[in-house]
Design a protein around this motif. Structure first.
Motif, PDB file in Angstrom:
ATOM      1  N   ASN A 125       0.854  -1.193   0.000  1.00  0.00           N
ATOM      2  CA  ASN A 125       0.000   0.000   0.000  1.00  0.00           C
ATOM      3  C   ASN A 125       0.886   1.237   0.000  1.00  0.00           C
ATOM      4  OD1 ASN A 125      -1.897   1.974   0.298  1.00  0.00           O
ATOM      5  ND2 ASN A 125      -2.713   1.229   2.257  1.00  0.00           N
ATOM      6  N   PRO A 126       0.947   1.986  -1.107  1.00  0.00           N
ATOM      7  CA  PRO A 126       1.816   3.174  -1.152  1.00  0.00           C
ATOM      8  C   PRO A 126       1.439   4.238  -0.126  1.00  0.00           C
ATOM      9  CG  PRO A 126       1.106   2.529  -3.359  1.00  0.00           C
ATOM     10  CD  PRO A 126       0.280   1.743  -2.392  1.00  0.00           C
ATOM     11  N   ALA A 127       0.199   4.234   0.337  1.00  0.00           N
ATOM     12  CA  ALA A 127      -0.246   5.244   1.292  1.00  0.00           C
ATOM     13  C   ALA A 127       0.051   4.857   2.742  1.00  0.00           C
ATOM     14  CB  ALA A 127      -1.747   5.495   1.126  1.00  0.00           C
ATOM     15  N   ASN A 128       0.564   3.649   2.954  1.00  0.00           N
ATOM     16  CA  ASN A 128       0.836   3.203   4.319  1.00  0.00           C
ATOM     17  C   ASN A 128       2.045   3.943   4.888  1.00  0.00           C
ATOM     18  OD1 ASN A 128       0.947   1.718   6.707  1.00  0.00           O
ATOM     19  ND2 ASN A 128       2.209   0.123   5.773  1.00  0.00           N
ATOM     20  N   THR A 129       1.889   4.534   6.064  1.00  0.00           N
ATOM     21  CA  THR A 129       2.978   5.260   6.716  1.00  0.00           C
ATOM     22  C   THR A 129       3.508   4.516   7.944  1.00  0.00           C
ATOM     23  OG1 THR A 129       1.380   6.531   8.027  1.00  0.00           O
ATOM     24  CG2 THR A 129       2.101   7.488   5.923  1.00  0.00           C
TER      25      THR A 129
END
Length: 524
Positions: free
Chosen positions: A173-177
């Motif tokens: 997930n590219p939005a996972n921080t």
């Protein structure tokens, strides 16, 4: 009358069943006291409602504990108040795959305890790109896998691979921080250890690669009482302890608020031949080592007995500065109005000069070898071809400025020579005496002032003497010379005696001497 009798019998039966357990059997025994209903038989079974999976799922508002037999799965199902649960399966207790079940509990939904040494759960896959076991969570703050160990030497997670990757973590997930892997250690041991035990391998033990905008590796040491290094690297081989390559940015950047931004220390007490820091730059207008500080020291070099900072360049500047320069410590001893000068080897010292002409003067006298063995003047060649030889003097009368090196039987390059401390006008006087004990047709001697500048040596002044009898002969020279700082001046002699007989010096300090002094430096 028959209808009334039937109704009365049903009422009596109902009252009777409410008062005790019901038993259905052929041996006349009563039902067990813990059971409200018990069926016994040695040749018949208990048959519950049978239906398909669709029919079971279509039951409206099923009661908690409702039982049915699913004719599609060939298993008994129970309603647990939320979903239907498969209680049995065909094949003697093995699960029918694929098996799927949902639960909503505060405790473990599935738990297995193995008191032996084998695995409690094992998942394996033999297919290419198969997955042995998957653990995942979709709820916020959930854990895909939680591993716990409480025994000495126990491992919470043990990953083993023969040919593949022992551990692989991936975030799609590219939005996972969130952090992909997080390790917290409250004990006294290491948090992580990596060891490549294949001695023939040249692979990196740990490799970090990323295509992002942040740091590749960031380390925090949050204990203010810590006195150890945040990062410590020990290399027992001959390779570099740390090698940093940067395409356009800093190779190494050290920033500190109160201490040293970057410190390079070489070796132990018996270490030799190494360097604390080496900075190499191949591109033009770039820096091998770059130090920056707002108010402190950008680059600091410390050495107890060696060279703290060393710069070497084949064609460029070994050292270039843009700003103030301060030179102190060691043998420099700066003082107000002092002049920085150097010896022939480039060793710089601060010299305090008085107002007017500096005191630079010397006088050397006497022959270092009065028998003429070492100071013999060769005479085998006639005229201008006769070889000049340096004259070594035996004693120092005075040496203001420490500019004259006395002959000591070694260091021929500097012995019996005056080293010019600063560019200027100098005056010299030199004289020596020959002793001739044999009558020859003629005896002619010369004395010369020689100047050594870099790799070249040339004659600057000449004097001489002639005699045709048994007697002593004096040769002297007196002159002024303009010289450059670093020049070396010495006395040389030769004779035009065709008989090639030795002519030793007289050892007197009165008739054999070499003196000089600074008339004035240029620029004053």
């Amino acid at each position: 009358m028959k209808k009334l009798l039937l109704l009365s019998s049903m009422i009596i039966f109902t009252l009777f069943t409410k008062a005790q357990s019901v038993a259905v059997n052929t041996d006349g025994t009563t039902a067990h006291s813990s059971s409200i209903f018990e069926a016994k038989s040695i040749n018949k079974g208990f048959l519950i409602p049978r239906m398909t999976s669709a029919q079971r799922s279509a039951i409206a508002a099923p009661a908690l504990g409702l039982l049915v037999f699913d004719t599609d799965t060939k298993t008994i199902w129970a309603f647990n108040g939320i979903v239907w649960s498969n209680l049995t399966s065909a094949g003697g207790g093995s699960l029918t795959l694929p098996f799927s079940q949902s639960a909503n509990m505060a405790t473990s939904s599935f738990q297995i305890t193995n008191q032996g040494t084998g695995a409690a759960i094992e998942g394996s896959s033999t297919a290419q790109f198969g997955i042995g076991m998957t653990a995942k969570t979709t709820g916020d703050g959930g854990w895909g896998l939680y591993a716990f160990s409480n025994g000495a030497g126990a491992k919470s997670i043990y990953s083993y691979a023969d040919n593949g990757i022992a551990f692989h973590g991936e975030n799609n997930n590219p939005a996972n921080t969130n952090t992909l892997m997080n390790l917290i250690n409250k004990g006294a041991g290491k948090t992580g250890s990596f060891q490549l035990v294949n001695t023939g391998s040249t692979s990196a033990n740990v490799q970090i690669a990323g295509n992002h905008l942040g740091e590749q590796l960031k380390i925090y040491q949050t204990n203010a009482a810590n006195t150890s290094a945040a990062v410590s690297i020990e290399n027992s081989g001959s390779g570099t302890g740390i090698e940093v390559i940067s395409t356009t940015g800093y190779a190494v950047k050290g920033v500190t608020n109160t201490a040293t931004g970057f410190a390079g220390v070489h070796g132990s007490n018996n270490g030799t031949g190494g360097s604390g820091v080496i900075g190499v730059s191949h591109a033009p207008n770039t820096q091998g080592v770059y130090g920056y500080s707002n108010s402190g020291i950008g680059v600091r070099g410390l050495s107890s007995s060696g060279t703290a900072l060393y710069g070497n360049s084949s064609t460029g500047y070994a050292l270039e500065t843009n700003g103030k320069i301060k030179i102190a410590g060691g043998n420099t001893n700066p003082s107000a109005g002092a002049v920085l000068t150097s010896d022939a080897s480039g060793n710089a010292t601060w010299q305090t000069l008085p107002a007017g002409t500096p005191k630079i003067a010397f006088r050397a006298a006497g022959m270092a070898d009065p028998t003429g063995v070492d100071n013999m003047i060769p005479s085998s060649l006639p005229g201008e071809l006769a070889i000049r030889k340096k004259v070594d003097f035996a004693a120092i009368g005075y040496d203001f400025g420490n500019v004259y090196t006395l002959y000591n039987g070694s260091n021929e390059n500097t012995a019996s020579k005056f080293t010019v401390p600063m560019t200027g006008l100098y005056h010299f006087d030199a004289q020596f005496e020959f002793m001739f004990a044999t009558v020859l047709d003629f005896k002619e001697i010369e004395i010369s002032l020689m100047v050594q500048r870099g790799s070249e040596t040339f004659e600057m002044a000449r004097g001489g003497g002639y005699i045709n009898s048994v007697d002593n002969t004096l040769a002297s020279v007196s002159t002024d010379l303009t010289l450059l700082a670093g020049d070396r001046v010495y006395v040389a002699a030769r004779q035009y005696n065709l008989s090639s007989l030795p002519s030793p010096f007289v050892s007197s300090i009165y008739s054999n001497f070499f003196s000089g002094h600074l008339v004035f430096p240029f620029g004053n």
